[in-house]
Design a protein around this motif. Structure first.
Motif, mmCIF file in Angstrom:
data_model
loop_
_atom_site.group_PDB
_atom_site.id
_atom_site.type_symbol
_atom_site.label_atom_id
_atom_site.label_comp_id
_atom_site.label_asym_id
_atom_site.label_seq_id
_atom_site.Cartn_x
_atom_site.Cartn_y
_atom_site.Cartn_z
ATOM 1 N N GLN A 51 0.853 -1.186 0.000
ATOM 2 C CA GLN A 51 0.000 0.000 0.000
ATOM 3 C C GLN A 51 0.887 1.234 0.000
ATOM 4 O O GLN A 51 1.960 1.238 0.609
ATOM 5 N N THR A 52 0.456 2.263 -0.682
ATOM 6 C CA THR A 52 1.238 3.491 -0.823
ATOM 7 C C THR A 52 1.711 3.996 0.531
ATOM 8 O O THR A 52 0.932 4.147 1.460
ATOM 9 N N GLY A 53 3.017 4.226 0.621
ATOM 10 C CA GLY A 53 3.601 4.789 1.831
ATOM 11 C C GLY A 53 3.777 3.806 2.963
ATOM 12 O O GLY A 53 4.174 4.197 4.060
ATOM 13 N N GLN A 54 3.474 2.532 2.738
ATOM 14 C CA GLN A 54 3.607 1.541 3.801
ATOM 15 C C GLN A 54 4.532 0.421 3.356
ATOM 16 O O GLN A 54 4.732 0.184 2.159
ATOM 17 N N LYS A 55 5.071 -0.285 4.317
ATOM 18 C CA LYS A 55 5.920 -1.432 4.043
ATOM 19 C C LYS A 55 5.059 -2.575 3.484
ATOM 20 O O LYS A 55 3.923 -2.780 3.925
ATOM 21 N N ALA A 56 5.603 -3.319 2.529
ATOM 22 C CA ALA A 56 4.878 -4.444 1.944
ATOM 23 C C ALA A 56 4.597 -5.505 3.005
ATOM 24 O O ALA A 56 5.416 -5.762 3.881
ATOM 25 N N GLU A 57 3.414 -6.113 2.902
ATOM 26 C CA GLU A 57 3.038 -7.220 3.785
ATOM 27 C C GLU A 57 3.073 -8.494 2.960
ATOM 28 O O GLU A 57 2.568 -8.532 1.836
ATOM 29 N N ASN A 58 3.655 -9.547 3.520
ATOM 30 C CA ASN A 58 3.790 -10.817 2.822
ATOM 31 C C ASN A 58 3.128 -11.931 3.618
ATOM 32 O O ASN A 58 3.150 -11.926 4.849
ATOM 33 N N ALA A 59 2.564 -12.860 2.881
ATOM 34 C CA ALA A 59 1.984 -14.055 3.494
ATOM 35 C C ALA A 59 2.191 -15.203 2.520
ATOM 36 O O ALA A 59 2.304 -15.003 1.310
ATOM 37 N N GLY A 60 2.238 -16.393 3.030
ATOM 38 C CA GLY A 60 2.408 -17.553 2.172
ATOM 39 C C GLY A 60 1.859 -18.782 2.858
ATOM 40 O O GLY A 60 1.578 -18.773 4.057
ATOM 41 N N GLY A 61 1.691 -19.821 2.081
ATOM 42 C CA GLY A 61 1.186 -21.056 2.648
ATOM 43 C C GLY A 61 0.743 -22.024 1.573
ATOM 44 O O GLY A 61 1.230 -22.009 0.451
ATOM 45 N N ARG A 62 -0.225 -22.832 1.946
ATOM 46 C CA ARG A 62 -0.740 -23.879 1.064
ATOM 47 C C ARG A 62 -2.205 -23.604 0.753
ATOM 48 O O ARG A 62 -2.930 -23.035 1.568
#
Length: 189
Positions: A46-57
């Motif tokens: 999101q603009t001006g924010q740190k990227a958020e990551n998620a992962g899984g199955r």
């Protein structure tokens, strides 16, 4: 004796690498129902924010226009189950909370904060109904398509014209990137 053990191990390894011939795939446009097992990686920026990551199955069954998705963390613990029908969508989280909505994408947005294309995904996964903004590879399969604000890139494991993708990358304006590594397809015409 060592040579005999080494030869036995080598023959077992080579035998394990051989696989039974694959059953012929139905034509892409004939596939209606499928199930798949995949790994996913989701990045939201999101603009001006740190990227958020998620992962899984991800386990997904698409049958008669209905969907059942099981989303798990990388260790296999269930995070959420999603069921969609044309009339109603239901999401159950790992803590047992249940939410329902007549709009599957609105339900996903309520929970994740992002509107993900759960309704279009079955057709995109199968590479069906390519629109005018679809680029085809030399085998006539979609390699890239643009639809509903999304860019979908396809990677295949072989050159068969009806091969289903092994990898998909969906991207919306650099804000959302969803990568799928499909480990197993089960298709039903």
């Amino acid at each position: 004796m060592k040579k005999g053990v080494i030869a036995l191990c080598a023959s077992l390894l080579l035998g394990a690498c051989a696989s039974a011939p694959l059953a012929p795939l139905p034509a892409r446009d004939q596939i209606r129902d499928f199930a798949l097992e995949a790994r996913f990686a989701l990045r939201v920026t999101q603009t001006g924010q740190k990227a958020e990551n998620a992962g899984g199955r991800l386990s997904w069954e698409h049958k008669n226009g209905n969907n059942h998705l099981l989303i798990a963390n990388p260790l296999g613990f269930t995070l959420a189950e999603i069921d969609t029908t044309p009339e109603l969508s239901r999401l159950q989280t790992a803590d047992g909370k249940i939410r329902t909505s007549p709009d599957a994408e609105a339900l996903i947005e309520e929970v994740t904060g992002q509107r993900l294309p759960i309704i279009q995904l079955p057709g995109w996964l199968l590479g069906q109904n390519p629109g005018p903004d679809t680029r085809l590879d030399p085998n006539g399969r979609p390699s890239r398509r643009h639809e509903a604000g999304w860019t979908i890139d396809y990677t295949y494991a072989d050159d068969h014209p009806d091969a289903l993708p092994e990898r998909l990358m969906l991207n919306r304006d650099g804000e959302i990137e969803l990568r799928l590594r499909i480990e197993e397809w089960k298709v039903h015409p």
